[in-house]
Design an enzyme around this catalytic site. Structure first.
Site, PDB file in Angstrom:
ATOM      1  N   SER A  12      -2.548   3.109   3.266  1.00  0.00           N
ATOM      2  CA  SER A  12      -1.288   3.383   3.942  1.00  0.00           C
ATOM      3  C   SER A  12      -0.364   4.130   2.982  1.00  0.00           C
ATOM      4  CB  SER A  12      -0.634   2.080   4.391  1.00  0.00           C
ATOM      5  OG  SER A  12      -0.186   1.373   3.252  1.00  0.00           O
ATOM      6  N   LYS A  13       0.819   4.464   3.500  1.00  0.00           N
ATOM      7  CA  LYS A  13       1.758   5.292   2.729  1.00  0.00           C
ATOM      8  C   LYS A  13       2.021   4.748   1.326  1.00  0.00           C
ATOM      9  CE  LYS A  13       4.025   8.488   5.568  1.00  0.00           C
ATOM     10  NZ  LYS A  13       4.350   8.133   6.939  1.00  0.00           N
ATOM     11  N   ARG A  14       2.062   3.429   1.222  1.00  0.00           N
ATOM     12  CA  ARG A  14       2.435   2.907  -0.098  1.00  0.00           C
ATOM     13  C   ARG A  14       1.341   3.155  -1.149  1.00  0.00           C
ATOM     14  NH1 ARG A  14       0.031  -1.999  -1.112  1.00  0.00           N
ATOM     15  NH2 ARG A  14      -1.038  -2.718   0.749  1.00  0.00           N
ATOM     16  N   HIS A  15       0.135   3.534  -0.711  1.00  0.00           N
ATOM     17  CA  HIS A  15      -0.907   3.887  -1.669  1.00  0.00           C
ATOM     18  C   HIS A  15      -0.742   5.318  -2.170  1.00  0.00           C
ATOM     19  CE1 HIS A  15      -3.067   0.538   0.395  1.00  0.00           C
ATOM     20  NE2 HIS A  15      -3.321   0.248  -0.858  1.00  0.00           N
ATOM     21  N   GLY A  16       0.256   6.015  -1.628  1.00  0.00           N
ATOM     22  CA  GLY A  16       0.459   7.397  -2.070  1.00  0.00           C
ATOM     23  C   GLY A  16       0.003   8.374  -1.014  1.00  0.00           C
TER      24      GLY A  16
END
Ligand code: GLU
Length: 478
Positions: free
Chosen positions: A256-260
């Protein structure tokens, strides 16, 4: 033409499809299932089709569609035939729903949104699964309020189970009681996603549906439409499903987004080569022995669904970068120069970059690093030195630079070999290691402390520029 059999007994040429929704970016997980669909079709000499699922009008802007098309093009995935746009096929979707209605395989449901909300509330209170209870399934349509709006729902089987022999997941089944009579046509006559996907798959003649395993539940519903249509129209053959596990981040959670970075374009901007991302996505969840790198041709020759892992794969940026470095080293120098020149700026010269590339690319893991490493070639004199480089140039070093300048000015043979012999002789005179001379020389020539080999740098910069850069930093000769 090589063929592969679907679930039916006939042997049909392979047709796959990639069906992205324009969400503003091409998610690398989607790109991977697109890659798998494409490879599978190419492997069997079949067709790889592309369908843009653009029914969400708000999100499906031309810009969002172009992001997908550009990403696929960049990865080198060219699809066969015309791209299908789902939104343009609404009439056909509705036609199928109406045929099912006519054949008694679907029915009109007059339940109002309020009634359905109440039904769900009751189910929730009774801790029952929330699904449509079939209240209009067997009711006589004459009981319907005059002119009231209705949805069209499919009649799904009430008993038994639906089994899918999934090419990745194996045998998966669901109790038919869990599949409610879902909506095919909304009250305003528009088709639902569930209907649109399966009608398109069938009309496009897809034999294999390769997609993310977040769609496995949908497959149980889509099959009901296929089976119901089998007695009504020809060509409704159950495809082979292959539900590919999703990509997870390094921490094991769904990507998801928080993984970059998530989009193919992000990786392009990070300086990843398309063939490296192609190979990385291929290897992420598919393997052939312990081979790490595959050419496009090898991938087509070797790809099969049997090699797809059942478990989720983990995205590993370090691995992608190291693989990218390998692809950079394999890449053609002139091509790399063309890619890197715009990253350096208008002063970059592609000819010089191409000549420097064999040395420059030895270390870089991405195109931005390559551009950084090459930038010394195009710096204007006097060079601005990095702090580390400036730190190397004490008085003693500056004096040596002056001596080097004097020696090199007399050098008639400006080649790696001659320059090396010349500076080695000087190092011996001083009883110093060559490295001790090379470090300040590098600082003067490049403004940095890392660069290609020092003799390569001298040759790439040429005699005049090299001597001028050295003199800029050299102390007065005492
Ligand atoms: N449009 C769907 C998505 O982007 C895929 C639908 C399918 O492959 O059946 O997730």
């Amino acid at each position: 033409m090589a063929s592969s059999s679907g679930n039916g007994s006939q042997v049909r040429p392979v047709v796959t499809r990639f069906a992205p929704s324009p969400t503003g970016f091409l998610h690398i997980g989607n790109a991977r299932t697109g890659l798998f669909s494409w490879l599978y079709a190419r492997h069997f000499g079949g067709k790889a089709l592309l369908r843009i699922e653009d029914t969400d009008k708000k999100r499906s802007t031309q810009e969002a569609i172009d992001v997908i098309l550009d990403g696929l093009d960049w990865l080198g995935l060219e699809f066969d035939g015309d791209t299908v746009y789902q939104s343009q096929r609404a009439e056909r979707h509705a036609e199928v729903a109406l045929k099912l209605l006519e054949a008694g395989q679907a029915y009109k449901c007059y339940a109002t949104p309020e009634e359905l909300a109440e039904m769900r509330e009751q189910q929730k209170a009774a801790k029952q699964p929330m699904r449509y209870d079939g209240r209009w399934r067997d009711r006589d349509p004459s009981e319907a309020p005059e002119g009231a709006p209705f949805t069209v729902r499919i009649k799904t089987p009430e008993g038994g189970e639906t089994v899918i022999e999934d090419a990745v997941q194996g045998r998966v089944k669901v109790d038919n009681r869990e599949i409610d009579d879902f909506i095919l046509l909304r009250a305003d006559g528009t088709p639902t996603y569930m209907l649109a996907v399966v009608v398109d798959d069938m009309d496009m003649g897809c034999t294999h549906i390769i997609r993310g395993d977040d769609h496995l539940n949908n497959a149980f519903r889509q099959i009901q439409v296929i089976r119901a249509m089998q007695g009504i129209e020809d060509g409704w053959n159950e495809p082979t499903y292959a539900h590919v596990p999703l990509i997870h981040g390094n921490d094991g959670a769904k990507l998801s987004k928080r993984h970059g970075a998530l989009g193919v374009r992000d990786y392009r901007e990070m300086g990843i080569l398309p063939e490296a991302l192609f190979n990385y996505l291929l290897r992420l969840g598919w393997g052939h022995g312990d081979q790490e790198e595959f050419s496009r041709e090898e991938a087509i020759e070797l790809f099969d669904i049997a090699g797809v892992n059942k478990g989720p794969s983990r995205f590993d940026m370090k691995k992608l970068l190291s693989m990218n470095g390998n692809y950079i080293r394999k890449a053609d120098d002139a091509r790399l120069a063309k890619l890197v020149a715009p990253l350096i700026g208008s002063q970059a010269d592609e000819g010089l970059l191409t000549r420097a590339m064999p040395e420059l690319k030895a270390r870089a893991r991405d195109l931005n690093e390559l551009a950084d490493g090459a930038s010394f070639l195009f710096k204007r004199r006097p060079l601005e030195l990095t702090e580390k480089a400036a730190g190397l140039l004490d008085d003693e070093a500056r004096e040596r630079l002056a001596a080097i300048s004097a020696r090199l000015a007399k050098e008639t043979d400006w080649t790696i070999e001659a320059l090396e012999a010349n500076l080695k002789a000087y190092a011996e005179e001083l009883e110093l290691g060559l490295g001790k001379l090379a470090q300040p020389l590098r600082a003067a020539l490049t403004g940095q402390t890392t660069s290609p080999g020092i003799f390569d740098v001298l040759v790439l910069l040429g005699r005049e520029e090299s001597l001028a850069r050295i003199d800029d930093q050299a102390g007065s000769q005492g």
